[in-house]
Design a protein around this motif. Structure first.
Motif, PDB file in Angstrom:
ATOM      1  N   ASN A   1       0.532  10.711  41.740  1.00 37.57           N
ATOM      2  CA  ASN A   1       1.656  10.515  40.811  1.00 37.57           C
ATOM      3  C   ASN A   1       1.623   9.085  40.279  1.00 37.57           C
ATOM      4  OD1 ASN A   1       3.578  13.098  41.350  1.00 37.57           O
ATOM      5  ND2 ASN A   1       2.708  12.391  43.305  1.00 37.57           N
ATOM      6  N   PRO A   2       0.684   8.779  39.396  1.00 38.49           N
ATOM      7  CA  PRO A   2       0.537   7.396  38.916  1.00 38.49           C
ATOM      8  C   PRO A   2       1.735   6.869  38.147  1.00 38.49           C
ATOM      9  CG  PRO A   2      -0.830   8.907  37.647  1.00 38.49           C
ATOM     10  CD  PRO A   2      -0.313   9.681  38.817  1.00 38.49           C
TER      11      PRO A   2
ATOM     12  N   ASP B   1      -1.528   7.915  48.960  1.00 39.71           N
ATOM     13  CA  ASP B   1      -1.931   9.254  48.506  1.00 39.71           C
ATOM     14  C   ASP B   1      -0.963   9.779  47.453  1.00 39.71           C
ATOM     15  OD1 ASP B   1      -4.029   9.144  50.283  1.00 39.71           O
ATOM     16  OD2 ASP B   1      -3.061  10.381  51.816  1.00 39.71           O
ATOM     17  N   PHE B   2       0.327   9.537  47.673  1.00 36.56           N
ATOM     18  CA  PHE B   2       1.338  10.017  46.722  1.00 36.56           C
ATOM     19  C   PHE B   2       1.192   9.314  45.377  1.00 36.56           C
ATOM     20  CE2 PHE B   2       5.533   9.486  44.746  1.00 36.56           C
ATOM     21  CZ  PHE B   2       5.869  10.819  44.543  1.00 36.56           C
TER      22      PHE B   2
ATOM     23  N   ALA C   1       7.273   0.708  31.211  1.00 40.50           N
ATOM     24  CA  ALA C   1       8.675   1.114  31.140  1.00 40.50           C
ATOM     25  C   ALA C   1       8.854   2.547  31.594  1.00 40.50           C
ATOM     26  CB  ALA C   1       9.187   0.934  29.719  1.00 40.50           C
ATOM     27  N   ALA C   2       7.819   3.374  31.357  1.00 39.78           N
ATOM     28  CA  ALA C   2       7.929   4.787  31.711  1.00 39.78           C
ATOM     29  C   ALA C   2       7.721   5.020  33.201  1.00 39.78           C
ATOM     30  CB  ALA C   2       6.909   5.594  30.913  1.00 39.78           C
ATOM     31  N   GLN C   3       7.104   4.047  33.892  1.00 38.09           N
ATOM     32  CA  GLN C   3       6.836   4.234  35.311  1.00 38.09           C
ATOM     33  C   GLN C   3       8.140   4.190  36.101  1.00 38.09           C
ATOM     34  OE1 GLN C   3       4.449   1.283  37.525  1.00 38.09           O
ATOM     35  NE2 GLN C   3       3.238   3.013  38.245  1.00 38.09           N
ATOM     36  N   GLN C   4       8.294   5.179  37.005  1.00 37.97           N
ATOM     37  CA  GLN C   4       9.506   5.267  37.814  1.00 37.97           C
ATOM     38  C   GLN C   4       9.333   4.462  39.097  1.00 37.97           C
ATOM     39  OE1 GLN C   4      11.218   9.476  37.817  1.00 37.97           O
ATOM     40  NE2 GLN C   4       9.107   9.865  37.188  1.00 37.97           N
TER      41      GLN C   4
ATOM     42  N   ARG D   1      12.546  13.866  44.274  1.00 37.39           N
ATOM     43  CA  ARG D   1      12.175  15.254  44.544  1.00 37.39           C
ATOM     44  C   ARG D   1      10.681  15.378  44.820  1.00 37.39           C
ATOM     45  NH1 ARG D   1       9.880  19.243  42.052  1.00 37.39           N
ATOM     46  NH2 ARG D   1       9.663  18.060  40.112  1.00 37.39           N
ATOM     47  N   LYS D   2       9.871  14.697  44.015  1.00 33.63           N
ATOM     48  CA  LYS D   2       8.420  14.770  44.195  1.00 33.63           C
ATOM     49  C   LYS D   2       7.990  14.126  45.512  1.00 33.63           C
ATOM     50  CE  LYS D   2       7.057  14.911  39.314  1.00 33.63           C
ATOM     51  NZ  LYS D   2       6.321  14.198  38.231  1.00 33.63           N
TER      52      LYS D   2
END
Length: 418
Positions: free
Chosen positions: A60-61, A55-56, A29-32, A322-323
């Motif tokens: 950013n898991p 790579d991203f 649930a927390a994964q965007q 943004r990331k």
């Protein structure tokens, strides 16, 4: 072990399993989620973006990126369909001339400090960032690909015709002398342009802009039939009459670039990305790059610049966007993309890359960017292109004078302007 103890142990395992499942569900649930629709420039595009996304995600898991790469012939309609269905991707690699359409559809959001920090903003080449996707006083995207147009010269043919291939081409008269002279002395065409395909209006526009003209007036009505426009079209018509160019009514860039590579055309106007193809297809061809000349000495040459834009959907998750933006606009990633696709650097921090500075022809394109003009935003831009092409064809065939042909095109265009 007793039955009682087995039951207790089984209950404990069940409880632990429920707890682990709850933790995994919480992590999921927390994964965007982030969706990215990219345009295909070449066979290299898909594997490039796949590696960038991998790579991203490794760094950013907590962010899961859905990548989709589609061809330029379908991406506009696909984007429009997604907007209509309420499934606009979070990030879209789009043609800059389509930005007003997405803005007017309330599908994208303007750039804000929450999406692009001050450091990254300051790293963009000003000519690209400040001119590219600004509409109604706001910036709606980031330049994700950049190119410019200039004259590509076959140095050997020019020297064979008695011209110094390294001498500047200052004015239309200088260029006309070269074009006609090459034809007379070598038999090769001195130049080639398109009055048949989708780029025809640009082959007129190079000379319109470098005569101080413009396509549209401030009120949105036609300005391409100005005296500057008439002189620009007359310049092209005269080259046809001199027999110094292949028939532009039956020639597009896809036809004359191979002729150029085969040594049958001495000069053409094309983008920086054409250099890689020329090197691959005609490795022995020595080329040079020159700005499109002005009509009168003393004017500043205008380079036709082109950008594609990364736009951000209205519902895009801000932090994940943004990331991802910061990642794909890092110097290393941009160098990889621009080198692979033959594009110009969009960041100032790419300036030291030998791939750009080490090739004098690529550097010539980069040096022209400060004087570049980009496709104007106009709701009837596509209609203008077709009307100008028709005017070019009428003037070339002699069915109308350049003035009458452009005046008719302007009258038809103004009837469309709201």
């Amino acid at each position: 072990m007793s039955i009682h103890r087995l039951i207790v142990k089984s209950a404990a395992l069940l409880t632990a399993g429920i707890a682990i499942g709850a933790l995994l569900a919480g992590a999921a649930a927390a994964q965007q989620k982030l969706s990215f629709l990219a345009a295909e420039y070449s066979a290299k595009t898909l594997p490039f973006w796949e590696q960038v996304v991998a790579d991203f995600e490794a760094a950013n898991p907590d962010i899961d990126v859905t990548l989709e790469v589609v061809g330029w012939n379908t991406i506009h309609d696909l984007t429009a369909q997604r907007i209509a269905a309420g499934t606009m991707p979070d990030l879209v690699n789009t043609a800059t001339i389509w930005v007003p359409e997405w803005v007017d559809a309330a599908a994208i959001r303007p750039l804000g400090d929450d999406l692009v920090d001050a450091t990254l903003r300051a790293d963009f080449v000003p000519a690209l960032f400040d001119k590219g996707a600004v509409y109604n006083g706001e910036n709606w995207g980031l330049p994700i690909a950049a190119a410019a147009r200039a004259i590509l010269l076959n140095k050997g043919l020019l020297a064979q015709a008695g011209f110094d291939p390294d001498a500047p081409i200052a004015t239309w008269d200088d260029y006309r002398s070269i074009i006609v002279g090459v034809k007379e002395k070598t038999g090769a065409f001195g130049y080639a342009f398109d009055a048949k395909g989708v780029r025809a209006f640009r082959d007129f526009g190079y000379y319109l802009l470098n005569n101080g003209g413009t396509f549209f007036a401030a009120d949105g009505r036609a300005a391409f039939n100005s005296p500057e426009g008439v002189e620009a079209l007359q310049f092209l018509v005269d080259l046809v009459k001199a027999g110094a160019v292949p028939d532009p009514l039956g020639t597009t860039l896809e036809d004359y670039q191979p002729m150029y590579e085969a040594g049958r055309v001495a000069t053409m106007i094309n983008g920086n990305f054409a250099i890689a193809g020329i090197k691959a297809n005609a490795p022995g061809l020595e080329i040079a790059v020159a700005a499109v000349p002005v009509k009168t000495a003393g004017q500043t040459p205008v380079t036709w610049g082109v950008t594609d834009t990364l736009v951000i959907g209205k519902a895009a998750p801000v932090e994940a966007s943004r990331k991802f933006i910061a990642h794909i606009f890092s110097t290393a990633v941009r160098n990889q993309f621009d080198e692979a696709e033959g594009m110009l650097p969009v960041l100032l921090s790419q300036a030291g890359n030998p791939a750009f500075t080490g090739d004098p022809n690529i550097k010539a394109f980069i040096d022209m960017l400060p004087t570049s003009q980009f496709d104007p935003f106009h709701p009837q831009y596509a209609q203008m292109q077709e009307l100008v092409k028709t005017a070019m064809q009428s003037a070339i065939t002699g069915a109308a004078s350049p003035k009458d042909a452009l005046d008719k095109a302007a009258a038809d265009f103004n009837a469309l302007v709201k």
